[in-house]
Design a protein around this motif. Structure first.
Motif, PDB file in Angstrom:
ATOM      1  N   UNK A 118      -2.333   7.305   2.720  1.00  0.00           N
ATOM      2  CA  UNK A 118      -2.948   8.900   2.376  1.00  0.00           C
ATOM      3  C   UNK A 118      -1.451   9.587   2.888  1.00  0.00           C
ATOM      4  N   UNK A 119      -0.794   8.019   4.065  1.00  0.00           N
ATOM      5  CA  UNK A 119       0.519   8.412   4.438  1.00  0.00           C
ATOM      6  C   UNK A 119       0.807   9.602   5.620  1.00  0.00           C
ATOM      7  N   UNK A 120      -0.749   9.840   6.466  1.00  0.00           N
ATOM      8  CA  UNK A 120      -0.565   9.772   8.288  1.00  0.00           C
ATOM      9  C   UNK A 120       0.111   8.705   8.953  1.00  0.00           C
ATOM     10  N   UNK A 121       0.197   9.708  10.273  1.00  0.00           N
ATOM     11  CA  UNK A 121       0.886   8.593  11.000  1.00  0.00           C
ATOM     12  C   UNK A 121      -0.091   7.716  11.470  1.00  0.00           C
ATOM     13  N   UNK A 122      -1.704   7.657  11.319  1.00  0.00           N
ATOM     14  CA  UNK A 122      -2.515   7.027  11.778  1.00  0.00           C
ATOM     15  C   UNK A 122      -2.580   5.313  10.907  1.00  0.00           C
ATOM     16  N   UNK A 123      -1.973   6.234   9.649  1.00  0.00           N
ATOM     17  CA  UNK A 123      -2.207   4.953   8.505  1.00  0.00           C
ATOM     18  C   UNK A 123      -0.544   3.921   8.872  1.00  0.00           C
TER      19      UNK A 123
ATOM     20  N   UNK B 100       0.862  -1.428   0.284  1.00  0.00           N
ATOM     21  CA  UNK B 100       0.242   0.018   0.233  1.00  0.00           C
ATOM     22  C   UNK B 100       0.959   1.714   0.636  1.00  0.00           C
ATOM     23  N   UNK B 101       1.964   1.420   0.888  1.00  0.00           N
ATOM     24  CA  UNK B 101       2.692   2.974   1.248  1.00  0.00           C
ATOM     25  C   UNK B 101       3.699   2.549   0.126  1.00  0.00           C
ATOM     26  N   UNK B 102       3.862   1.788  -0.813  1.00  0.00           N
ATOM     27  CA  UNK B 102       5.012   1.312  -2.005  1.00  0.00           C
ATOM     28  C   UNK B 102       3.719   2.323  -3.468  1.00  0.00           C
ATOM     29  N   UNK B 103       2.780   1.188  -3.338  1.00  0.00           N
ATOM     30  CA  UNK B 103       1.761   1.924  -4.239  1.00  0.00           C
ATOM     31  C   UNK B 103       0.902   3.585  -3.926  1.00  0.00           C
ATOM     32  N   UNK B 104       0.923   4.034  -3.689  1.00  0.00           N
ATOM     33  CA  UNK B 104       1.076   5.562  -3.001  1.00  0.00           C
ATOM     34  C   UNK B 104       2.124   6.057  -3.577  1.00  0.00           C
TER      35      UNK B 104
ATOM     36  N   UNK C 195       0.411   3.950  11.341  1.00  0.00           N
ATOM     37  CA  UNK C 195       0.759   3.068  12.741  1.00  0.00           C
ATOM     38  C   UNK C 195      -0.905   1.551  12.528  1.00  0.00           C
ATOM     39  N   UNK C 196      -1.407   1.845  12.054  1.00  0.00           N
ATOM     40  CA  UNK C 196      -2.817   0.561  11.015  1.00  0.00           C
ATOM     41  C   UNK C 196      -1.848   0.049  10.232  1.00  0.00           C
ATOM     42  N   UNK C 197      -0.811   0.423   9.895  1.00  0.00           N
ATOM     43  CA  UNK C 197       0.348  -0.167   8.604  1.00  0.00           C
ATOM     44  C   UNK C 197       0.704  -1.543   9.828  1.00  0.00           C
ATOM     45  N   UNK C 198       1.500  -0.893  10.287  1.00  0.00           N
ATOM     46  CA  UNK C 198       2.503  -2.134  11.631  1.00  0.00           C
ATOM     47  C   UNK C 198       1.289  -2.678  11.862  1.00  0.00           C
TER      48      UNK C 198
ATOM     49  N   UNK D 106      -1.890  -4.073  11.176  1.00  0.00           N
ATOM     50  CA  UNK D 106      -2.251  -5.182  10.203  1.00  0.00           C
ATOM     51  C   UNK D 106      -1.007  -6.186  10.083  1.00  0.00           C
ATOM     52  N   UNK D 107       0.561  -5.696   9.660  1.00  0.00           N
ATOM     53  CA  UNK D 107       1.144  -6.280   9.518  1.00  0.00           C
ATOM     54  C   UNK D 107       1.799  -7.144  10.406  1.00  0.00           C
ATOM     55  N   UNK D 108       1.959  -6.832  11.464  1.00  0.00           N
ATOM     56  CA  UNK D 108       1.831  -7.686  12.524  1.00  0.00           C
ATOM     57  C   UNK D 108       0.862  -9.105  12.731  1.00  0.00           C
ATOM     58  N   UNK D 109      -0.703  -8.549  12.949  1.00  0.00           N
ATOM     59  CA  UNK D 109      -1.187  -9.724  13.000  1.00  0.00           C
ATOM     60  C   UNK D 109      -0.949 -10.629  12.145  1.00  0.00           C
ATOM     61  N   UNK D 110      -1.042  -9.828  10.680  1.00  0.00           N
ATOM     62  CA  UNK D 110      -1.257 -10.561   9.499  1.00  0.00           C
ATOM     63  C   UNK D 110       0.078 -11.791   9.850  1.00  0.00           C
ATOM     64  N   UNK D 111       1.461 -11.096  10.106  1.00  0.00           N
ATOM     65  CA  UNK D 111       2.243 -12.220  10.322  1.00  0.00           C
ATOM     66  C   UNK D 111       1.733 -12.944  11.300  1.00  0.00           C
ATOM     67  N   UNK D 112       1.567 -13.155  12.539  1.00  0.00           N
ATOM     68  CA  UNK D 112       1.109 -14.163  13.170  1.00  0.00           C
ATOM     69  C   UNK D 112       0.284 -14.380  12.861  1.00  0.00           C
ATOM     70  N   UNK D 113      -0.881 -14.706  11.676  1.00  0.00           N
ATOM     71  CA  UNK D 113      -1.554 -15.393  10.662  1.00  0.00           C
ATOM     72  C   UNK D 113      -0.892 -16.140  10.643  1.00  0.00           C
ATOM     73  N   UNK D 114       0.007 -15.608   9.247  1.00  0.00           N
ATOM     74  CA  UNK D 114       0.273 -16.223   8.569  1.00  0.00           C
ATOM     75  C   UNK D 114       1.581 -17.461   8.391  1.00  0.00           C
ATOM     76  N   UNK D 115       2.231 -17.408  10.299  1.00  0.00           N
ATOM     77  CA  UNK D 115       3.249 -18.098  10.482  1.00  0.00           C
ATOM     78  C   UNK D 115       2.849 -19.335  10.917  1.00  0.00           C
ATOM     79  N   UNK D 116       1.703 -19.508  11.321  1.00  0.00           N
ATOM     80  CA  UNK D 116       0.995 -21.096  11.276  1.00  0.00           C
ATOM     81  C   UNK D 116       1.208 -21.505  10.050  1.00  0.00           C
ATOM     82  N   UNK D 117       0.851 -21.038   8.911  1.00  0.00           N
ATOM     83  CA  UNK D 117       0.623 -21.889   7.293  1.00  0.00           C
ATOM     84  C   UNK D 117       2.149 -21.721   6.979  1.00  0.00           C
ATOM     85  N   UNK D 118       3.227 -21.265   7.223  1.00  0.00           N
ATOM     86  CA  UNK D 118       4.348 -21.750   6.901  1.00  0.00           C
ATOM     87  C   UNK D 118       4.846 -22.748   7.166  1.00  0.00           C
ATOM     88  N   UNK D 119       4.133 -23.389   8.520  1.00  0.00           N
ATOM     89  CA  UNK D 119       4.335 -24.520   8.681  1.00  0.00           C
ATOM     90  C   UNK D 119       3.479 -25.573   8.198  1.00  0.00           C
TER      91      UNK D 119
END
Lengths: 1019, 487
Positions: free
Chosen positions: B210-215, B183-187, B217-220, B222-235
């Motif tokens: 939009x690149x706001x601080x809130x964006x 998302x930030x890169x596309x932006x 923060x959410x980005x970080x 979501x990334x963390x949550x998704x990483x948590x979700x994806x980790x078990x998938x690796x296995x």
């Protein structure tokens, strides 16, 4: 009295008739007023058909036109307008009849559905047996390509009456000029036909009847004539035998029509007694494969061994030679003498002298097994007369030739002479059901019906009289030989009436014709007495035999018949072509079988290609000046110095291209002698592509798959004994205890006591490997034929196959260890077949595991377990992942790689309207992309259940059958309901011989095998 | 923003980069024109892809019989390719999810492409289970859809069904994770785009970032949550794929070590494929300063580790086949029987490519060499294909009953479909390389000051950080970039 009542149709008419008048005038519009919308040019031009409207019209008309052009598929299934009395749609009718095609003779039951015969089963009441060929003959009925459809003269269709007129005129002419005419038929074994023929010969005394068998057993018949005064074949009651010695007699397949039933009856281990069977042979035959001891001996040595045995038994001293089997012969002579009347000696050489010697040995032994009273009538061919006929024809001495269902142009070694001769005869008439080279060479072609469309009778042996009745209206414009001959003899009775009168007066002893016809057979009593005519000088016979044989040089060729094609009559039958040979497991071919040693010397090999297929090098063989290029199949157990080649292949005329396979070995069949000496073999360029269904030949040390024990072990050793047990179950560790694998379970068991629970028991002792079940399964379950190319790459569709294993050079890993072999050497030793291996057969089909590995892995639950124990396959649901097949340890699942029906790429019986008539309407024809497999003939078990239900009774004991179990004549396959304590199979499941294949996997199959018992310890 | 990193650690971003330099570097392939090489590669891939599609249509139209399968070998190249592609897909998630959780900063340069590779590989993998069906038009029957066929339901016992869930879950989570990172890169691309059409597309793709601080923060978060979700998938994914074999009863398949062994093998092959792709990409798109020797070395270390696990698994399999003493285990894919049987070449290919060749990576010189890494990664790709082929074809070719032993030979259709998927994969990857920011620039910027070469050097010299733009081009920078171009 006149009435002035007024009638009216409406109130308006009653009250005011003017409106009615106006209306009635307008009832129909006089003319279509086209002028109104076409006449006025101006309006027409002004009318606004907008672009939109135009497109609409175009669109509509195009759509309508294209829709109208579409034709729905037309299915030519016509319902009964008037229901025939004896046909109920959906209910099969069974008719008892007899098969007699000149080579195969059988009492059979024919299953018909809606007027179409769809299956042939043995008439067990009449002691009938069926081979693969008999089973498959139902498909030959529907052979669209080969069946003759109408009478022709020089290729032009004519009517029966004009044919009759033309031929009668010529026959009368020959008669008046006393020109010789010959009626050439195969063995018909039909008493009524014989009478008709003799009447015909009376009317035309210039005519002679010659019997021609493509595969001849003239030698035995001539020997019988010489010794016992009748030209028939002796009978062998093998169930009475204690010792059976056979010199190349393949009596489990085609020798004298086969004796598999009586053979197996004499080999029931549970009785504690089994016959001891020694086979001296050069080719690996089905009989040799079943023998307790198989002695490899090339044909000439077989003759010497026979003479040696003769000397040893009778004490005479005829000239002979020593053979590698001298010790064996000596041992056998002792045993034969000990068992005396319970022993028998046979020889398969089609040679009068050799047969006489064998007869003499049996006489000396006073054998009960050898029977010249109740003789076999099914081989009447006379080689000498046939040879004379052909030479007469060649020299132009025959004026008329009537042939009936014989094809000497294909099947005679003097084919060229016959062709030359038939051109010289003035009248040649072919009465034949199928097209052939001989038919093609004849002037008149008169089609005869298939045996399933015919009336007739057959005398199998002296006591069994079989009746033949039509099971379908003739498909084509045909007429039986008998009707034709009656007509030409001036007899106006139909053959049916003639047959009925003949049977009633001469055979049935006052019994009812209808009953006999219903039963399909009648047991006669033997009238003639045994006259032992000892005027034969056996020393001269032996000397003659010795003199002929000692000249043997070069390779010795043993011509034989294959289980699949026999004499080649049904070469256009795709079921038989695709039927894998029981020994080599090769379909769609014949080949030169060669010993491992000879192959090594001459440089022949059978490499396995990367796609699993087997190739074979070509050999040029020449036999008495005739040559052919034949692919070589290396055959373990073939006698060194001998080669084998099957008759019945290489037929081309009229056959579909796919069926024109193999090499015609009849050209080598000089004097109808199945042994030819002085053969030279030379390796030539190129290789042949075989279609083999099994590549690995040995069991690779996995002996729990196929268990074999000797009779002595069976009687004395505890089957589960830890060291010497011959039926040890698999053990697994459970709670640190060694327990039998089938006692523990991962799952909760269903209650299997409820309703029916089907089991199939397969007795490996009584299975001879004949393969009748394979074809029966084909017919019952609409199993597709896939052709040579597909079989070659391992895609045969057989639901039921018979695995054949040779013993290996080293049988177990323990043995290998004792021999000090390395690991690699052990593998090789276990995988390599022995030079003279023991052979075992194992019928293999879906095992219907109660814990089926296939069921758990199907993602869409297309294969599930039935309440009655079957593992069921739901074709509609299958998406074709093939996981089930991969997870099946028995590899019995078959995948539809292509669309096999209605596909020109697979132009077999499911691609033409006649061939499709053989399809069983109770079983769906599977489409492309689905898995299929044995269903335990669920359509048959369900029909049995419904029938019992309709009749308001429980299902009878042993009433359940499958196609394979009903086709099995030796009683190896027994099917039934284990919840019925009376059913035979229930006891069999508890037999000490019973085991499951791969029981260590705990799949808990509903198919059980009975350990093969061989009588190897005696002698 | 920036964290402290020991000066002795090698820098992750080479050269004297400013934030803007990074932006420029990453946006260049997207904004510039493609060169001849790109077109050539693209057309070759496209041709391969179309050929593969032709073979697929032929298969679906005629029947599976056009493949080399037979009554005893029901799977061969189809499932081999399936497992191979799924395995390749594993590196992406591992890099983006697991390494994120472990705060491995070096992942930032490679995670975007690794994930793209994952997704494209899973596309290829997903093709095979569908086309290997006899009746692929009924493929939707494997989904537990409410239906009117008479309440027919799928068979939850079947590992193939687990595959359906595993692969589809994996694909969707990977896709979401990837996109979130994009998302930030596309932006960034959106903001730089000049052409209105491009701008519109990237605006859509960036979901209104939009690149706001809130964006951020959410980005970080979501990334963390998704990483948590994806980790078990690796296995889980390859565990389940391995169960296609492990739950069956074929000797050689029925093996309890399959799940960990397959997961290790998947990561092994995945990293090898990342090496292969990035080895090309860093050259073609001039990303040498972002994908450095250090990245390559790190990946090689993962390869040594997972390769070691795989080697132990092979040894175990071989040992157990012998130790059981069961004649049924004589011919498993890792046994004397296989080594000397008709598939000896496949057996030895597996050992050479997967075990022997990767051992070279123990040498630091080789491990840090771009060209050697590339060669070894190719070897591993081949070796891992053979691993799956051996497991499937060798095991099926020697079943329980010797009468059913058979062999497999591929037809041109088998080969064509495999080549087709490689073509399809590269078509997707090449398109991606021209339209997507191939390096997560937003993330790389976060480590510029801590792990960037220039800043590290300055810190080491005791010079306080200054905005990079101000710093004049120094000799050291040139020297550095020269050094980097040696390979």
């Amino acid at each position: 009295m006149a009435s002035n009542k007024k009638y009216w149709k409406s109130v308006e008419e009653l009250k005011d008739s003017s409106i009615v008048e106006t209306l009635s005038k307008n009832e129909s519009v006089g003319e279509i007023t086209t002028d109104q919308f076409l006449g006025d040019k101006e309006t027409l031009e002004n009318s606004s058909t907008s672009r939109r409207d135009f497109l609409k019209y175009v669109g509509f008309t195009t759509a309508a036109a294209s829709l109208a052009a579409c034709e729905g598929p037309v299915r030519k299934s016509i319902p009964y307008v008037v229901k025939p009395n004896d046909i109920i749609a959906g209910v099969a009718d069974w008719y008892a009849t007899s098969m007699a095609d000149g080579y195969d003779f059988a009492n059979v039951l024919v299953k018909t559905r809606e007027g179409r015969p769809i299956q042939i089963m043995p008439n067990k009441e009449a002691n009938g047996t069926t081979s693969a060929r008999v089973q498959a003959s139902i498909l030959s009925l529907y052979d669209e390509k080969l069946r003759l459809k109408e009478p022709t003269k020089s290729g032009e269709p004519i009517t029966w009456s004009s044919a009759d007129k033309d031929i009668a005129l010529q026959l009368e002419g020959f008669k008046s000029q006393n020109k010789p005419v010959v009626l050439l038929t195969g063995s018909m074994a039909s008493p009524s036909t014989e009478q008709i023929i003799s009447e015909f010969l009376n009317v035309f005394p210039n005519t002679k009847h010659v019997v021609y068998d493509a595969v001849s057993e003239s030698g035995a018949a001539d020997a019988m004539l010489a010794m016992y005064g009748k030209r028939e074949l002796p009978n062998y009651h093998l169930e009475k035998a204690k010792t059976i010695v056979s010199f190349g007699a393949d009596f489990l397949s085609d020798f004298h029509g086969g004796f598999e039933k009586s053979y197996v009856n004499g080999r029931k281990p549970e009785t504690g007694e089994m016959s001891y069977h020694v086979q001296f042979e050069s080719n690996m035959s089905l009989t040799g494969a079943n023998a307790d001891k198989r002695v490899v001996l090339k044909p000439s040595d077989q003759v010497f061994a026979l003479l040696n045995l003769y000397n040893a038994i009778t004490g005479s001293n005829v000239a002979s030679k020593s053979t590698p089997a001298d010790a064996e012969v000596k041992k056998l002579a002792k045993e034969l003498r000990e068992n005396g009347s319970s022993s028998v000696v046979m020889t398969g050489l089609n040679d009068k002298n050799a047969q006489l010697i064998a007869f003499a040995i049996n006489e000396a032994l006073q054998s009960n097994v050898f029977d010249v009273l109740n003789t076999l009538q099914i081989r009447q061919g006379n080689d000498a007369e046939v040879a004379k006929l052909i030479s007469d024809m060649k020299s132009g001495n025959i004026a008329g030739l009537l042939t009936h269902n014989v094809d000497p142009i294909y099947s005679s070694s003097k084919s060229a002479d016959f062709i030359e001769g038939i051109e010289k005869v003035e009248l040649s008439v072919a009465l034949s059901s199928e097209n052939s080279a001989t038919v093609n060479a004849s002037m008149f072609v008169l089609p005869t019906p298939h045996f399933l469309e015919s009336w007739g009778d057959t005398q199998f042996d002296s006591i069994t009289y079989g009746l033949m009745q039509p099971t379908i209206q003739p498909l084509f414009n045909t007429r039986q030989l008998q009707d034709t001959l009656l007509k030409w003899s001036g007899n106006s009775t139909s053959y049916y009436d003639y047959l009925k009168a003949f049977a009633t007066n001469n055979v049935l002893d006052g019994g009812s014709w209808n009953t006999a016809l219903h039963n399909g057979y009648f047991v006669r009593t033997i009238s003639d007495k045994n006259i032992f005519n000892n005027s034969v000088s056996l020393s001269a016979v032996a000397a003659n035999l010795y003199n002929v044989t000692q000249k043997a040089s070069g390779f010795e060729l043993n011509l034989y018949t294959k289980t699949s094609l026999g004499d080649g009559k049904q070469a256009n039958n795709p079921w038989l072509q695709e039927f894998p040979d029981p020994i080599t497991r090769t379909s769609w071919d014949n080949y030169l079988t060669m010993s491992i040693a000879d192959a090594k010397e001459l440089g022949f090999s059978n490499p396995v290609k990367d796609n699993g297929a087997i190739n074979g090098d070509y050999a040029k063989i020449s036999v008495n000046g005739k040559e052919a290029v034949v692919p070589v199949m290396i055959q373990p157990g073939q006698a060194k110095g001998s080669v084998g080649l099957a008759l019945g292949f290489g037929k081309t005329f009229g056959l579909k291209e796919e069926m024109q396979v193999g090499v015609n070995a009849y050209s080598f069949y000089a004097d109808s002698n199945n042994i030819q000496y002085g053969v030279t073999i030379e390796k030539v360029e190129g290789y042949h592509e075989f279609a083999c269904t099994q590549v690995q030949k040995t069991i690779a040390g996995r002996h729990d798959i196929l268990k074999v024990a000797s009779l002595k072990e069976y009687k004395t050793v505890d089957p589960k004994d830890h060291h010497h047990g011959w039926n040890k179950p698999a053990y697994v560790s459970y709670d640190h205890q060694e327990v039998e694998a089938n006692t523990i379970d991962l799952w909760d068991e269903h209650n299997r006591e409820l309703g029916h629970h089907f089991n199939l028991s397969i007795d490996l002792t009584s299975c001879t490997g004949c393969g009748a079940c394979v074809v029966a399964c084909h017919a019952e379950n609409n199993v597709p034929v896939v052709g040579k190319r597909e079989v070659r790459v391992g895609r045969d569709m057989h639901w039921l196959r018979i695995d054949r294993y040779y013993s290996s050079t080293v049988e177990t890993r323990e043995d290998a260890k004792e021999l000090g072999l390395s690991r690699g050497e052990t593998y090789e030793a276990l995988e390599t077949e022995a030079e003279n291996p023991e052979v075992t057969f194992q019928p293999m089909m879906c095992q219907h595991c109660n814990h089926a590995p296939c069921e758990t892995v199907c993602p869409v639950a297309a294969t599930t377990h039935g309440r009655q124990g079957q593992n069921q396959m739901t074709y509609n649901r299958c998406v074709g992942t093939r996981y089930c097949a991969n997870n099946c340890p028995y590899r019995v699942r078959r995948f539809n790689w292509f669309e096999y029906a209605n596909n020109n790429q697979f132009d077999f019986n499911m691609n033409n309207q006649y061939g499709k008539m053989v399809l069983n309407p109770d079983v769906v024809v599977r489409g492309r992309g689905v898995m299929e497999k044995c269903s335990m003939c669920i359509q048959m078990t369900q029909a049995t259940i419904l029938e019992a239900k309709k009749e308001g009774r429980p299902v009878n004991t042993d009433e359940f059958e499958t196609a394979c179990s009903s086709a099995c004549t030796t009683g190896s396959l027994v099917f039934g309901d284990v919840n019925n304590k009376e059913d035979k199979v229930t006891t069999l499941t508890k037999d000490k011989r019973a085991y499951n294949v791969l029981d260590y996997l705990q799949t808990k199959p509903n198919v059980i095998y009975q350990v093969k018992i061989k009588n190897t310890n005696e002698a | 923003m920036s964290h402290y990193e020991a000066p002795i650690r090698e820098p992750l971003v080479l050269g004297d980069k400013s934030y803007h330099d990074i932006t420029e570097d990453i946006a260049k392939p997207i904004e510039g024109k493609a060169n001849k090489n790109w077109y050539m590669a693209f057309y070759i891939s496209l041709a391969a892809m179309l050929w593969g599609f032709g073979c697929i249509f032929y298969t679906v139209g005629t029947g599976i019989g056009v493949w080399g399968l037979n009554k005893n070998i029901g799977w061969a190249w189809d499932i081999t390719n399936f497992v191979w592609w799924v395995g390749i897909g594993h590196a992406g998630t591992l890099i983006s999810a697991v390494l994120l959780l472990f705060r491995q900063k070096w992942r930032m340069a490679i995670n975007r492409s690794a994930e793209a590779m994952t997704i494209f590989a899973v596309f290829q993998a997903g093709l095979f289970p569908i086309i290997h069906m006899g009746r692929p038009w009924n493929a939707y029957w494997v989904l537990p859809l409410p239906n009117q066929f008479g309440s027919l339901w799928v068979n939850f016992n079947s590992p193939l069904l687990w595959d359906v869930f595993a692969i589809s879950t994996y694909l969707s989570v990977s896709l979401v994770f990837w996109w979130t990172g994009l998302l930030p890169d596309f932006a960034m691309i959106r903001d730089r785009a000049v052409k209105p059409f491009q701008k519109k597309i990237y605006a859509l793709l960036s979901f209104g970032w939009s690149g706001r601080a809130k964006d951020w923060q959410r980005f970080e978060e979501v990334s963390l949550v998704l990483a948590g979700l994806a980790t078990p998938l690796v296995l889980s994914v390859h565990t389940i794929v391995s169960m296609d074999f492990a739950t069956s009863i074929n000797p050689g398949w029925h093996s309890t070590i399959f799940p960990p062994y397959f997961v290790a093998g998947a990561i092994f092959s995945g990293f090898a494929m990342v090496q292969t792709l990035l080895g090309i990409m860093r050259k073609v798109t001039n990303m040498e300063e972002y994908i450095t020797r250090l990245h390559v070395e790190y990946m090689n270390i993962v390869i040594i580790l997972t390769g070691g696990i795989v080697a132990v698994a092979y040894a175990t399999e071989f040992f157990i086949a012998w130790y059981t003493g069961s004649p049924y285990e004589n011919y498993t894919y890792l046994s004397v029987g296989a080594a000397t049987g008709p598939y000896w070449w496949a057996f030895w290919s597996l050992l050479i490519f997967n075990i022997f060749i990767p051992q070279l990576l123990w040498f630091k010189k080789i491990r840090r060499s771009f060209i050697w890494s590339f060669i070894i990664s190719i070897a591993i790709n081949i070796g891992m294909w053979f691993e799956r082929f051996d497991i499937i074809a060798i095991v099926l070719s020697k079943g329980h009953l010797p009468s059913t032993w058979w062999r497999f030979e591929p037809t041109f259709v088998d080969v064509g479909i495999f080549i087709g998927t490689i073509g399809f994969f590269f078509v997707l990857f090449l398109l991606y390389a021209r339209t997507f920011p191939v390096i997560a620039q937003a993330e790389v910027k976060t480590i510029l000051k801590s792990s960037g070469e220039f800043y590290k050097k300055r810190r080491a010299q005791g010079i306080p950080s200054k905005p990079a733009i101000v710093v004049a081009k120094s000799v050291s920078k040139e020297a550095n970039s020269d050094k980097n171009k040696e390979e």
